[in-house]
Design an enzyme around this catalytic site. Structure first.
Site, PDB file in Angstrom:
ATOM      1  N   ARG A  80       0.854  -1.183   0.000  1.00  0.00           N
ATOM      2  CA  ARG A  80       0.000   0.000   0.000  1.00  0.00           C
ATOM      3  C   ARG A  80       0.898   1.245   0.000  1.00  0.00           C
ATOM      4  O   ARG A  80       1.973   1.252   0.587  1.00  0.00           O
ATOM      5  CB  ARG A  80      -0.900   0.025   1.241  1.00  0.00           C
ATOM      6  CG  ARG A  80      -2.056  -0.967   1.177  1.00  0.00           C
ATOM      7  CD  ARG A  80      -2.996  -0.786   2.355  1.00  0.00           C
ATOM      8  NE  ARG A  80      -2.397  -1.160   3.607  1.00  0.00           N
ATOM      9  CZ  ARG A  80      -1.947  -0.325   4.531  1.00  0.00           C
ATOM     10  NH1 ARG A  80      -2.048   0.982   4.338  1.00  0.00           N
ATOM     11  NH2 ARG A  80      -1.406  -0.762   5.642  1.00  0.00           N
ATOM     12  N   TYR A 135      -1.530  -3.615  -6.631  1.00  0.00           N
ATOM     13  CA  TYR A 135      -1.360  -4.245  -5.315  1.00  0.00           C
ATOM     14  C   TYR A 135      -2.697  -4.322  -4.556  1.00  0.00           C
ATOM     15  O   TYR A 135      -3.483  -3.360  -4.569  1.00  0.00           O
ATOM     16  CB  TYR A 135      -0.330  -3.463  -4.481  1.00  0.00           C
ATOM     17  CG  TYR A 135      -0.282  -4.013  -3.075  1.00  0.00           C
ATOM     18  CD1 TYR A 135       0.359  -5.223  -2.828  1.00  0.00           C
ATOM     19  CD2 TYR A 135      -0.953  -3.383  -2.038  1.00  0.00           C
ATOM     20  CE1 TYR A 135       0.350  -5.772  -1.557  1.00  0.00           C
ATOM     21  CE2 TYR A 135      -0.961  -3.927  -0.755  1.00  0.00           C
ATOM     22  CZ  TYR A 135      -0.311  -5.125  -0.527  1.00  0.00           C
ATOM     23  OH  TYR A 135      -0.341  -5.680   0.728  1.00  0.00           O
ATOM     24  N   GLY A 136      -2.884  -5.421  -3.846  1.00  0.00           N
ATOM     25  CA  GLY A 136      -4.135  -5.712  -3.126  1.00  0.00           C
ATOM     26  C   GLY A 136      -4.809  -4.511  -2.484  1.00  0.00           C
ATOM     27  O   GLY A 136      -5.917  -4.121  -2.865  1.00  0.00           O
ATOM     28  N   LYS A 191      -9.667  -2.445   1.705  1.00  0.00           N
ATOM     29  CA  LYS A 191      -9.362  -1.260   2.524  1.00  0.00           C
ATOM     30  C   LYS A 191     -10.168  -0.046   2.058  1.00  0.00           C
ATOM     31  O   LYS A 191     -10.630   0.751   2.863  1.00  0.00           O
ATOM     32  CB  LYS A 191      -7.869  -0.949   2.462  1.00  0.00           C
ATOM     33  CG  LYS A 191      -6.959  -2.106   2.875  1.00  0.00           C
ATOM     34  CD  LYS A 191      -7.177  -2.484   4.315  1.00  0.00           C
ATOM     35  CE  LYS A 191      -6.079  -3.439   4.796  1.00  0.00           C
ATOM     36  NZ  LYS A 191      -6.310  -3.850   6.195  1.00  0.00           N
ATOM     37  N   HIS A 232     -11.026  -2.034  11.547  1.00  0.00           N
ATOM     38  CA  HIS A 232      -9.870  -2.840  11.127  1.00  0.00           C
ATOM     39  C   HIS A 232      -9.632  -3.907  12.194  1.00  0.00           C
ATOM     40  O   HIS A 232      -8.687  -3.825  12.974  1.00  0.00           O
ATOM     41  CB  HIS A 232      -8.667  -1.903  10.983  1.00  0.00           C
ATOM     42  CG  HIS A 232      -7.466  -2.521  10.345  1.00  0.00           C
ATOM     43  ND1 HIS A 232      -6.180  -2.061  10.556  1.00  0.00           N
ATOM     44  CD2 HIS A 232      -7.339  -3.557   9.476  1.00  0.00           C
ATOM     45  CE1 HIS A 232      -5.330  -2.781   9.861  1.00  0.00           C
ATOM     46  NE2 HIS A 232      -5.994  -3.701   9.203  1.00  0.00           N
ATOM     47  N   SER A 266      -0.777  -3.147  11.535  1.00  0.00           N
ATOM     48  CA  SER A 266      -0.149  -4.164  10.682  1.00  0.00           C
ATOM     49  C   SER A 266       1.114  -4.698  11.373  1.00  0.00           C
ATOM     50  O   SER A 266       1.765  -3.968  12.111  1.00  0.00           O
ATOM     51  CB  SER A 266       0.215  -3.558   9.322  1.00  0.00           C
ATOM     52  OG  SER A 266      -0.920  -2.934   8.756  1.00  0.00           O
ATOM     53  N   ALA A 267       1.427  -5.976  11.149  1.00  0.00           N
ATOM     54  CA  ALA A 267       2.643  -6.623  11.675  1.00  0.00           C
ATOM     55  C   ALA A 267       2.617  -6.875  13.173  1.00  0.00           C
ATOM     56  O   ALA A 267       3.641  -6.880  13.833  1.00  0.00           O
ATOM     57  CB  ALA A 267       3.903  -5.836  11.307  1.00  0.00           C
ATOM     58  N   CYS A 268       1.427  -7.077  13.736  1.00  0.00           N
ATOM     59  CA  CYS A 268       1.314  -7.429  15.160  1.00  0.00           C
ATOM     60  C   CYS A 268       0.683  -8.807  15.349  1.00  0.00           C
ATOM     61  O   CYS A 268       0.296  -9.158  16.453  1.00  0.00           O
ATOM     62  CB  CYS A 268       0.499  -6.381  15.906  1.00  0.00           C
ATOM     63  SG  CYS A 268       1.359  -4.820  16.128  1.00  0.00           S
ATOM     64  N   ASP A 323      -9.318  -9.473   9.306  1.00  0.00           N
ATOM     65  CA  ASP A 323      -8.868  -8.111   8.992  1.00  0.00           C
ATOM     66  C   ASP A 323      -9.913  -7.019   9.220  1.00  0.00           C
ATOM     67  O   ASP A 323      -9.565  -5.939   9.653  1.00  0.00           O
ATOM     68  CB  ASP A 323      -8.384  -8.060   7.530  1.00  0.00           C
ATOM     69  CG  ASP A 323      -7.532  -6.833   7.225  1.00  0.00           C
ATOM     70  OD1 ASP A 323      -6.707  -6.454   8.089  1.00  0.00           O
ATOM     71  OD2 ASP A 323      -7.685  -6.255   6.146  1.00  0.00           O
ATOM     72  N   ARG A 340       2.207 -12.186  -0.418  1.00  0.00           N
ATOM     73  CA  ARG A 340       0.862 -12.462   0.098  1.00  0.00           C
ATOM     74  C   ARG A 340       0.280 -13.753  -0.451  1.00  0.00           C
ATOM     75  O   ARG A 340       0.668 -14.224  -1.525  1.00  0.00           O
ATOM     76  CB  ARG A 340      -0.076 -11.327  -0.318  1.00  0.00           C
ATOM     77  CG  ARG A 340       0.308  -9.952   0.234  1.00  0.00           C
ATOM     78  CD  ARG A 340      -0.241  -9.758   1.603  1.00  0.00           C
ATOM     79  NE  ARG A 340       0.174  -8.501   2.219  1.00  0.00           N
ATOM     80  CZ  ARG A 340      -0.532  -7.896   3.181  1.00  0.00           C
ATOM     81  NH1 ARG A 340      -1.671  -8.405   3.610  1.00  0.00           N
ATOM     82  NH2 ARG A 340      -0.084  -6.793   3.733  1.00  0.00           N
TER      83      ARG A 340
HETATM   84  C1  OXD Z   1      -2.858  -4.204   6.202  1.00  0.00           C
HETATM   85  C2  OXD Z   1      -3.395  -5.368   5.479  1.00  0.00           C
HETATM   86  O1  OXD Z   1      -1.903  -3.571   5.717  1.00  0.00           O
HETATM   87  O2  OXD Z   1      -4.329  -6.006   6.004  1.00  0.00           O
HETATM   88  O3  OXD Z   1      -3.399  -3.877   7.274  1.00  0.00           O
HETATM   89  O4  OXD Z   1      -2.918  -5.677   4.372  1.00  0.00           O
HETATM   90 MN    MN Z   2      -5.193  -4.993   7.650  1.00  0.00          MN
END
Ligand code: OXD
Ligand code: MN
Length: 585
Positions: free
Chosen positions: A67, A195-196, A204, A224, A246-248, A275, A367
């Site tokens: 993103r 990208y997604g 999102k 979220h 993100s990343a937790c 998500d 991903r």
């Molecule tokens: C994020 C995702 O970045 O879910 O939060 O891809």
């Molecule tokens: Mn997310």
């Protein structure tokens, strides 16, 4: 035929000038045809049909792998409605600038019209979107991530109540990449990225940024958050929604497998979403939630049979992998997948790779896109139009010292304050300095489609609107010792903390007591089942401790952050901050 929809599609085609327009029905045959075309064009690569049946690899342009928050805009007519945490462009300016990029951009390409439903078909909580795109990869991903095709079109009928999303790959140049949201007209214009998070507009862009505005206007919440159910030995399931930056480890928590000792006692965790959650007041006065998505778009690296077996057993068929490495026998591979690395592989950019190579084989943000229905822990109510009633909302982040393992807010308004102060410390996985605190209120920083101050006001209003709101907790799996090592084992062991949380939600009927501290209620160490853990009672006590001096500093920082919102800051939040400061002494 839906005249509004047809007119909008016609106007997009007039601007972008595709060679042909294809309306997607979501059928198996259509999917097979698109996949075959992409394989023929070399944009999809079939994976090992025995080990990963009906699964494919896509390599994106190396400049288009994540993103792009700096190219993401919220475009209401007044800048104060976007607020200090969003980029703003005047809607007319954004449309003028993007129209120039869209002009003729689909010449030589096919325009796909993708109707989709966010949420179970027939649910009063669901909403319809239509995405126009020139990317067959986007179509194939949308088919996994949403209820896509004829069923969505049938549900829309003649209504003009749908989110309009226009997407083009453009020329994929970051200089001509924009992801613009028009909350007033429920529109999304995205160009220059495949990208997604930039291109699968249901996720999102619609389900968070546009839907958060709809939630404000219609008295519901688009968050979220993962959704899970925790089933007790007595067979009672409580539902939890949880927001993490993100990343937790959000996907890992959503698909948690309790360790054997906890399973033996009869504890089980069910997955509903990983998500996004849409939540509104149910007829019984509780808060009910659905997962608007139908699939998981998860980060591959670090996913293994140890960290997330349910994910591994979900994406082993009918899945699309993006920017992972591929082994010589056609299997996806990434760092942290467990076992020995392959002696040779092809990396995410299609280059030859060996364990001696200095670059990573898989992109760190590579991903998998995979159907939620394939997840071994998916809850039967995942597809229930009514959704599930939420008992607890969890906030969390990575905090080396500040936050204890878990604490409970005093009441809803205090919980909103806790969410507004959410933060995570940067790790080595991110660029920039390590250990820098980034405020990410409710994990919505990049996803709130309006002014965050008004968003907090909406949370406070929801507390008045819904008679039986969930209890609000904060968790932190990431406390470290003096050597910087994580103290809490995490992963499946987190079920021990979930147990305390759901017990606390029994409103006086639970078995656990808690200690009142300046920041909220914290468990007594005896109430966290630590049987069989490699940590002793004293360590658990340390994990639950609250350092007043550290918290005084934290309170100052939260105050500074809140001030950024000026007149939009609801008075309740400084009031909560003052009360916290008083309790800290
Ligand atoms: C994020 C995702 O970045 O879910 O939060 O891809
Ligand atoms: Mn997310």
């Amino acid at each position: 035929m839906n005249a509004t929809l047809q007119a909008w599609v016609d106007s997009c085609a007039a601007m972008t000038k595709p060679d042909q327009v294809v309306w997607c029905d979501g059928s198996e045959q259509e999917n097979e045809r698109l996949i075959a075309e992409m394989v023929g064009a070399g944009t999809l690569e079939p994976l090992n049909p025995k080990k990963y049946p009906n699964s494919f690899l896509h390599r994106s342009n190396p400049n288009d792998v994540a993103r792009t928050e700096h190219l993401t805009f919220i475009c209401p007519s007044k800048p104060e409605d976007a607020g200090p945490t969003n980029n703003w462009m005047a809607p007319a300016d954004a449309k003028a600038q993007l129209s120039a990029l869209y002009a003729g951009c689909m010449k030589g390409r096919t325009m796909y019209v993708v109707p989709y439903c966010m949420g179970p078909l027939g649910s009063p909580l669901s909403k319809i979107g239509v995405e126009i795109t020139d990317s067959p990869y986007v179509v194939a991903n949308m088919r996994i991530m949403t209820r896509m095709g004829q069923a969505a079109l049938d549900q829309l009928g003649g209504s003009d109540d749908f989110c309009r999303g226009l997407h083009s790959l453009g020329d994929l140049s970051p200089d001509r990449r924009f992801i613009c949201h028009f909350p007033d007209t429920r529109e999304i214009w995205s160009i220059g990225s495949g990208y997604g998070g930039n291109a699968l507009l249901g996720k999102k862009c619609f389900a968070l940024r546009i839907a958060s505005v709809q939630g404000r206007d219609e008295m519901w919440m688009a968050e979220h958050m993962l959704l899970l159910g925790i089933e007790s030995p007595e067979g009672e399931t409580s539902y939890v929604a949880a927001a993490f930056p993100s990343a937790c480890g959000k996907t890992n928590l959503a698909m948690l497998v309790p360790p054997e000792s906890q399973q033996k006692q009869g504890w089980k965790v069910w997955t509903i979403g990983d998500d996004i959650a849409w939540m509104r007041k149910g007829p019984d006065g509780r808060l009910w939630a659905i997962n608007p998505e139908a699939g998981f778009f998860g980060v591959a690296p670090g996913t293994s049979m140890k960290t997330n077996p349910n994910a591994m057993l979900t994406f082993n068929r009918n899945s699309i992998f993006t920017n992972v490495a591929v082994t010589d026998d056609g299997c996806p591979w990434w760092e942290g997948m467990g076992g020995d690395p392959p002696a040779h592989a092809t990396d995410w950019q299609g280059r030859s790779w060996t364990p001696e190579s200095k670059d990573k084989a898989a992109h760190p943000n590579s991903r998998y896109t995979t159907p939620a229905s394939q997840c071994p822990s998916i809850h039967p109510k995942f597809d229930d139009p009514q959704g599930v009633p939420i008992s607890a909302i969890l906030f969390g982040g990575r905090r080396a010292r500040t936050a204890p393992l878990v604490y409970e807010s005093f009441d809803w308004n205090h919980g909103v304050f806790v969410g507004s102060a959410m933060a995570s410390e940067t790790t080595a996985a991110q660029t920039g300095a390590v250990g820098v605190v980034r405020r990410d209120p409710m994990a919505m920083l990049p996803f709130c489609g309006y002014n965050m101050g008004d968003y907090w006001k909406h949370w406070l209003k929801m507390g008045e609107h819904v008679p039986t709101m969930p209890k609000v907790f904060h968790v932190n799996w990431f406390r470290t010792d003096e050597n910087g090592k994580f103290i809490w084992p995490g992963y499946g062991e987190n079920v021990r903390v979930l147990r305390w949380i759901v017990e606390r939600c029994k409103n006086g009927k639970g078995n656990t007591q808690a200690a009142e501290t300046p920041i909220g209620f914290v468990p007594h160490s005896a109430d966290i089942d630590a049987e069989g853990l490699p940590i002793d009672k004293k360590t658990v006590e340390g994990l639950l401790s609250v350092d007043r001096e550290v918290w005084k500093g934290e309170a100052e920082q939260v105050g500074t952050f809140h001030q950024e919102f000026g007149a939009k800051l609801p008075a309740e939040l400084p009031k909560q901050l003052d009360a916290l400061k008083k309790r800290l002494g």
